[in-house]
Design a protein around this motif. Structure first.
Motif, PDB file in Angstrom:
ATOM      1  N   ASP A  62      34.171  43.123  34.289  1.00 30.31           N
ATOM      2  CA  ASP A  62      35.213  42.114  34.497  1.00 30.31           C
ATOM      3  C   ASP A  62      36.580  42.620  34.035  1.00 30.31           C
ATOM      4  O   ASP A  62      37.608  42.267  34.607  1.00 30.31           O
ATOM      5  N   SER A  63      36.587  43.452  33.011  1.00 30.49           N
ATOM      6  CA  SER A  63      37.847  43.916  32.430  1.00 30.49           C
ATOM      7  C   SER A  63      38.637  44.827  33.365  1.00 30.49           C
ATOM      8  O   SER A  63      39.845  45.019  33.164  1.00 30.49           O
ATOM      9  N   VAL A  64      37.983  45.406  34.375  1.00 34.02           N
ATOM     10  CA  VAL A  64      38.682  46.337  35.260  1.00 34.02           C
ATOM     11  C   VAL A  64      38.714  45.852  36.703  1.00 34.02           C
ATOM     12  O   VAL A  64      39.366  46.476  37.551  1.00 34.02           O
ATOM     13  N   LYS A  65      38.026  44.764  36.976  1.00 35.65           N
ATOM     14  CA  LYS A  65      37.949  44.258  38.343  1.00 35.65           C
ATOM     15  C   LYS A  65      39.348  43.957  38.872  1.00 35.65           C
ATOM     16  O   LYS A  65      40.157  43.325  38.207  1.00 35.65           O
ATOM     17  N   GLY A  66      39.623  44.440  40.078  1.00 34.75           N
ATOM     18  CA  GLY A  66      40.932  44.234  40.684  1.00 34.75           C
ATOM     19  C   GLY A  66      41.943  45.315  40.345  1.00 34.75           C
ATOM     20  O   GLY A  66      43.002  45.395  40.977  1.00 34.75           O
ATOM     21  N   ARG A  67      41.641  46.142  39.355  1.00 35.72           N
ATOM     22  CA  ARG A  67      42.555  47.231  38.964  1.00 35.72           C
ATOM     23  C   ARG A  67      41.956  48.611  39.227  1.00 35.72           C
ATOM     24  O   ARG A  67      42.687  49.542  39.563  1.00 35.72           O
ATOM     25  N   PHE A  68      40.649  48.745  39.075  1.00 34.45           N
ATOM     26  CA  PHE A  68      39.968  50.030  39.260  1.00 34.45           C
ATOM     27  C   PHE A  68      39.151  49.990  40.547  1.00 34.45           C
ATOM     28  O   PHE A  68      38.616  48.936  40.920  1.00 34.45           O
TER      29      PHE A  68
END
Length: 122
Positions: A62-68
């Protein structure tokens, strides 16, 4: 044996981007799932993203979803991690890993690279 070698780490300002690569080699290479993990100083290693090598299904923390974005080039036996909108809390050693048997993306990983440092300055 399979060898995994990461590259592409470095120092970047917050909001910047980096692309990590993981080259796989060995007598034979086949993997059901490959993933990226990271470990920050004083913290446990954590899952970042995984991809099904054959089907291409992807999974993200969840912490990287949409960015990685995780991707792979089967012809080159190479795994990638495109990291955008980087934050200081993304600072860690990033490891690629692969599974040698059919398991869930959250299952055991059999092959590990040596890691590449990513540092995000504020």
């Amino acid at each position: 044996q399979v060898q995994l070698v990461e590259s592409g780490g470095g120092l970047v300002q917050a909001g910047g981007s980096l692309r990590l690569s993981c080259a796989a080699s060995g007598r034979t290479f086949s993997s059901y799932v490959m993933g990226w993990f990271r470990q920050a100083p004083g913290k446990e290693r954590e899952f970042v993203a995984a991809i099904s090598w054959i089907g291409g299904s992807t999974y993200y923390a969840d912490s990287v979803k949409g960015r990685f974005t995780i991707s792979r080039d089967s012809a080159k036996n190479t795994l990638y991690l495109q990291m955008n909108s980087l934050k200081p809390e993304d600072t860690a050693v990033y490891y690629c890993a692969g599974q040698a048997a059919r398991r869930s993306w959250s299952g055991k990983y059999d092959y590990w690279g040596q890691g590449t440092q990513v540092t995000v300055s504020s």
